[in-house]
Design a protein around this motif. Structure first.
Motif, PDB file in Angstrom:
ATOM      1  N   LYS A 123       0.877  -1.104  -0.123  1.00 24.98           N
ATOM      2  CA  LYS A 123      -0.086  -0.069  -0.016  1.00 24.98           C
ATOM      3  C   LYS A 123       0.759   1.252   0.010  1.00 24.98           C
ATOM      4  CE  LYS A 123      -3.290   2.780   2.802  1.00 24.98           C
ATOM      5  NZ  LYS A 123      -4.165   2.657   4.120  1.00 24.98           N
ATOM      6  N   GLY A 124       0.620   2.257  -0.928  1.00 24.47           N
ATOM      7  CA  GLY A 124       1.287   3.512  -0.893  1.00 24.47           C
ATOM      8  C   GLY A 124       1.606   4.065  -2.111  1.00 24.47           C
ATOM      9  N   LEU A 125       2.450   5.047  -2.387  1.00 23.08           N
ATOM     10  CA  LEU A 125       2.761   5.556  -3.760  1.00 23.08           C
ATOM     11  C   LEU A 125       3.372   4.393  -4.735  1.00 23.08           C
ATOM     12  CD1 LEU A 125       3.410   9.095  -2.547  1.00 23.08           C
ATOM     13  CD2 LEU A 125       1.518   8.550  -3.784  1.00 23.08           C
ATOM     14  N   ALA A 126       3.380   4.431  -5.627  1.00 21.51           N
ATOM     15  CA  ALA A 126       4.039   3.511  -6.519  1.00 21.51           C
ATOM     16  C   ALA A 126       5.418   3.873  -6.630  1.00 21.51           C
ATOM     17  CB  ALA A 126       3.516   3.379  -7.923  1.00 21.51           C
ATOM     18  N   MET A 127       5.627   5.141  -6.781  1.00 17.80           N
ATOM     19  CA  MET A 127       7.046   5.692  -7.081  1.00 17.80           C
ATOM     20  C   MET A 127       7.987   5.484  -5.754  1.00 17.80           C
ATOM     21  SD  MET A 127       8.818   7.335  -9.419  1.00 17.80           S
ATOM     22  CE  MET A 127       7.750   8.581 -10.318  1.00 17.80           C
ATOM     23  N   GLN A 128       7.278   5.573  -4.514  1.00 14.54           N
ATOM     24  CA  GLN A 128       8.249   5.332  -3.242  1.00 14.54           C
ATOM     25  C   GLN A 128       8.575   3.780  -3.212  1.00 14.54           C
ATOM     26  OE1 GLN A 128       5.927   7.262  -0.138  1.00 14.54           O
ATOM     27  NE2 GLN A 128       6.422   8.963  -0.801  1.00 14.54           N
ATOM     28  N   ILE A 129       7.519   2.937  -3.515  1.00 14.20           N
ATOM     29  CA  ILE A 129       7.473   1.587  -3.406  1.00 14.20           C
ATOM     30  C   ILE A 129       8.339   0.917  -4.247  1.00 14.20           C
ATOM     31  CG2 ILE A 129       6.361  -0.657  -3.313  1.00 14.20           C
ATOM     32  CD1 ILE A 129       3.833   0.796  -2.229  1.00 14.20           C
TER      33      ILE A 129
ATOM     34  N   SER B 249      14.416 -10.043 -15.004  1.00  8.59           N
ATOM     35  CA  SER B 249      15.212 -11.007 -15.398  1.00  8.59           C
ATOM     36  C   SER B 249      15.500 -10.702 -16.894  1.00  8.59           C
ATOM     37  CB  SER B 249      14.629 -12.342 -15.185  1.00  8.59           C
ATOM     38  OG  SER B 249      13.496 -12.542 -15.609  1.00  8.59           O
ATOM     39  N   VAL B 250      16.724 -11.280 -17.363  1.00  5.36           N
ATOM     40  CA  VAL B 250      16.759 -11.125 -18.881  1.00  5.36           C
ATOM     41  C   VAL B 250      15.875 -12.369 -19.421  1.00  5.36           C
ATOM     42  CG1 VAL B 250      18.467 -11.790 -20.944  1.00  5.36           C
ATOM     43  CG2 VAL B 250      19.222 -10.735 -18.759  1.00  5.36           C
ATOM     44  N   GLY B 251      15.204 -11.868 -20.516  1.00  8.16           N
ATOM     45  CA  GLY B 251      13.966 -12.761 -20.920  1.00  8.16           C
ATOM     46  C   GLY B 251      12.611 -12.260 -20.433  1.00  8.16           C
ATOM     47  N   GLY B 252      12.620 -11.342 -19.360  1.00  7.27           N
ATOM     48  CA  GLY B 252      11.374 -11.227 -18.727  1.00  7.27           C
ATOM     49  C   GLY B 252      10.700 -10.049 -19.482  1.00  7.27           C
ATOM     50  N   VAL B 253       9.375 -10.219 -19.367  1.00  7.16           N
ATOM     51  CA  VAL B 253       8.096  -9.520 -20.082  1.00  7.16           C
ATOM     52  C   VAL B 253       7.628  -8.276 -19.177  1.00  7.16           C
ATOM     53  CG1 VAL B 253       6.109  -9.497 -21.457  1.00  7.16           C
ATOM     54  CG2 VAL B 253       7.887 -11.479 -21.475  1.00  7.16           C
ATOM     55  N   ILE B 254       7.483  -7.039 -19.764  1.00  6.24           N
ATOM     56  CA  ILE B 254       6.918  -6.030 -19.390  1.00  6.24           C
ATOM     57  C   ILE B 254       5.818  -5.373 -20.088  1.00  6.24           C
ATOM     58  CG2 ILE B 254       7.034  -3.557 -18.164  1.00  6.24           C
ATOM     59  CD1 ILE B 254      10.205  -4.075 -18.160  1.00  6.24           C
ATOM     60  N   ILE B 255       4.491  -5.805 -19.554  1.00 11.21           N
ATOM     61  CA  ILE B 255       3.402  -5.112 -20.296  1.00 11.21           C
ATOM     62  C   ILE B 255       2.750  -3.855 -19.680  1.00 11.21           C
ATOM     63  CG2 ILE B 255       1.052  -5.605 -20.962  1.00 11.21           C
ATOM     64  CD1 ILE B 255       2.744  -7.590 -22.085  1.00 11.21           C
ATOM     65  N   THR B 256       2.813  -2.731 -20.719  1.00 13.54           N
ATOM     66  CA  THR B 256       2.224  -1.432 -20.084  1.00 13.54           C
ATOM     67  C   THR B 256       0.810  -1.345 -20.883  1.00 13.54           C
ATOM     68  OG1 THR B 256       4.395  -0.715 -20.188  1.00 13.54           O
ATOM     69  CG2 THR B 256       2.486   0.958 -19.954  1.00 13.54           C
TER      70      THR B 256
ATOM     71  N   ASP C  54      10.033 -12.008 -13.578  1.00 15.76           N
ATOM     72  CA  ASP C  54       9.995 -12.473 -15.019  1.00 15.76           C
ATOM     73  C   ASP C  54       8.906 -11.836 -15.533  1.00 15.76           C
ATOM     74  OD1 ASP C  54       8.310 -14.249 -13.383  1.00 15.76           O
ATOM     75  OD2 ASP C  54       9.795 -15.825 -13.730  1.00 15.76           O
ATOM     76  N   PHE C  55       7.771 -11.099 -15.071  1.00 14.10           N
ATOM     77  CA  PHE C  55       6.662 -10.513 -15.718  1.00 14.10           C
ATOM     78  C   PHE C  55       6.389  -9.157 -14.865  1.00 14.10           C
ATOM     79  CE2 PHE C  55       2.150  -9.699 -16.545  1.00 14.10           C
ATOM     80  CZ  PHE C  55       2.461 -10.052 -18.073  1.00 14.10           C
ATOM     81  N   VAL C  56       6.164  -8.172 -15.676  1.00 11.99           N
ATOM     82  CA  VAL C  56       5.575  -7.266 -14.774  1.00 11.99           C
ATOM     83  C   VAL C  56       4.373  -6.386 -15.634  1.00 11.99           C
ATOM     84  CG1 VAL C  56       6.218  -4.634 -14.174  1.00 11.99           C
ATOM     85  CG2 VAL C  56       8.068  -6.515 -14.035  1.00 11.99           C
ATOM     86  N   LEU C  57       3.319  -6.105 -14.820  1.00 13.69           N
ATOM     87  CA  LEU C  57       2.378  -5.399 -15.546  1.00 13.69           C
ATOM     88  C   LEU C  57       2.298  -3.742 -14.881  1.00 13.69           C
ATOM     89  CD1 LEU C  57      -0.390  -5.036 -17.126  1.00 13.69           C
ATOM     90  CD2 LEU C  57      -1.386  -5.811 -15.257  1.00 13.69           C
ATOM     91  N   ILE C  58       2.393  -2.698 -15.773  1.00 14.20           N
ATOM     92  CA  ILE C  58       2.154  -1.415 -15.392  1.00 14.20           C
ATOM     93  C   ILE C  58       0.995  -0.815 -15.742  1.00 14.20           C
ATOM     94  CG2 ILE C  58       3.289   0.802 -15.576  1.00 14.20           C
ATOM     95  CD1 ILE C  58       5.843  -0.397 -16.265  1.00 14.20           C
ATOM     96  N   ASP C  59       0.227  -0.547 -14.903  1.00 14.33           N
ATOM     97  CA  ASP C  59      -1.093  -0.066 -15.178  1.00 14.33           C
ATOM     98  C   ASP C  59      -1.593   0.972 -13.982  1.00 14.33           C
ATOM     99  OD1 ASP C  59      -3.705   0.433 -16.119  1.00 14.33           O
ATOM    100  OD2 ASP C  59      -4.665  -1.322 -15.484  1.00 14.33           O
ATOM    101  N   ALA C  60      -0.703   2.049 -13.874  1.00 13.71           N
ATOM    102  CA  ALA C  60      -0.829   3.056 -13.273  1.00 13.71           C
ATOM    103  C   ALA C  60      -1.069   4.410 -13.738  1.00 13.71           C
ATOM    104  CB  ALA C  60       0.311   2.959 -12.071  1.00 13.71           C
ATOM    105  N   ASP C  61      -0.948   5.726 -12.957  1.00  9.68           N
ATOM    106  CA  ASP C  61      -1.012   6.780 -13.602  1.00  9.68           C
ATOM    107  C   ASP C  61      -0.048   6.892 -14.704  1.00  9.68           C
ATOM    108  OD1 ASP C  61       1.596   8.723 -11.909  1.00  9.68           O
ATOM    109  OD2 ASP C  61       0.969   6.781 -11.131  1.00  9.68           O
ATOM    110  N   LYS C  62      -0.149   7.396 -15.673  1.00  6.36           N
ATOM    111  CA  LYS C  62       0.490   7.578 -16.935  1.00  6.36           C
ATOM    112  C   LYS C  62       1.665   8.637 -16.850  1.00  6.36           C
ATOM    113  CE  LYS C  62      -2.650   4.681 -17.582  1.00  6.36           C
ATOM    114  NZ  LYS C  62      -2.321   3.433 -17.288  1.00  6.36           N
ATOM    115  N   GLU C  63       1.502   9.761 -16.227  1.00  8.74           N
ATOM    116  CA  GLU C  63       2.416  10.952 -16.033  1.00  8.74           C
ATOM    117  C   GLU C  63       3.831  10.136 -15.681  1.00  8.74           C
ATOM    118  OE1 GLU C  63      -1.888  12.142 -15.466  1.00  8.74           O
ATOM    119  OE2 GLU C  63      -0.732  10.738 -14.451  1.00  8.74           O
ATOM    120  N   ASN C  64       3.909   9.266 -14.738  1.00  4.65           N
ATOM    121  CA  ASN C  64       5.246   8.621 -14.397  1.00  4.65           C
ATOM    122  C   ASN C  64       5.577   7.493 -14.991  1.00  4.65           C
ATOM    123  OD1 ASN C  64       5.550  10.879 -12.234  1.00  4.65           O
ATOM    124  ND2 ASN C  64       3.665  10.071 -11.330  1.00  4.65           N
TER     125      ASN C  64
END
Length: 205
Positions: free
Chosen positions: A110-116, A154-161, A131-141
């Motif tokens: 719980k808290g501000l995404a930037m701080q965490i 990790s190398v080979g990891g996937v990031i979905i925005t 190995d997997f990240v989903l970014i679905d937060a404020d778009k400004e940052n």
């Protein structure tokens, strides 16, 4: 799909559809603002292809996308760390996780995404951990979030925005973000017209 998970996803899909129809009045801070069902199916598919185990999510909301991810890694005994600031949404997400039978897989920060993200980034145990990240937060940052997240992937990891194409008011900012990623030789990235528009990025080195 496990029946309890399927039931919760169905109910959340109904809520999201009702919200988007504007047939009911929902306070801005209480809106699900969820990914679309086809985006959930995409996340689930990629996670299965990767046999992913460690997931980071920036923006829990009421847990719809988290549950799609959890279903895919359930048999891998995977774990999810998800970040959310809104206490009401955290409460609703926890209830949904309990109903789906996946609460033990998920840690809500719980808290501000930037701080965490800064805190996680400062801990060596999380370097190249996810190995997997989903970014679905404020778009400004979103660029700042991505830069904090990348060393933890990790190398080979996937990031979905999410929200690369819709709502349209964010489209120019998200185009700048996509162009920023394309300049990084450590990444392969593409914008896909699925759901609200998804940037699919792979860390190749």
């Amino acid at each position: 799909m496990i029946k309890s998970i399927s039931n919760v996803l169905e109910k959340l899909e109904e809520q999201s559809t009702l919200e988007k129809s504007r047939e009911v009045s929902i306070a801005p801070e209480d809106r699900m603002l969820a990914i679309t069902k086809e985006t959930g199916e995409l996340l689930n598919l990629i996670l299965r292809l990767k046999n992913a185990k460690n997931i980071l999510e920036v923006g829990t909301s009421t847990g719809y996308s988290t549950i799609w991810c959890a279903e895919a890694i359930y048999e891998q005994s995977g774990k999810i760390i998800t970040i959310e600031q809104n206490p009401n949404k955290i409460k609703r997400a926890k209830e949904n996780f309990q109903k789906a039978g996946i609460a033990s897989m998920i840690t809500i920060k719980k808290g501000l995404a930037m701080q965490i993200l800064q805190e996680l980034n400062s801990q060596k145990e999380y370097w190249e951990f996810f190995d997997f990240v989903l970014i679905d937060a404020d778009k400004e940052n979103v660029i700042e979030y991505f830069d904090l997240i990348l060393p933890m992937v990790s190398v080979g990891g996937v990031i979905i925005t999410d929200n690369m194409l819709y709502p349209e008011k964010y489209r120019q900012d998200m185009k700048i973000f996509s162009d920023y990623l394309k300049k990084n030789p450590k990444l392969l990235t593409i914008t896909m017209p699925i759901g609200n528009g998804e940037e699919i990025t792979i860390k190749v080195k």
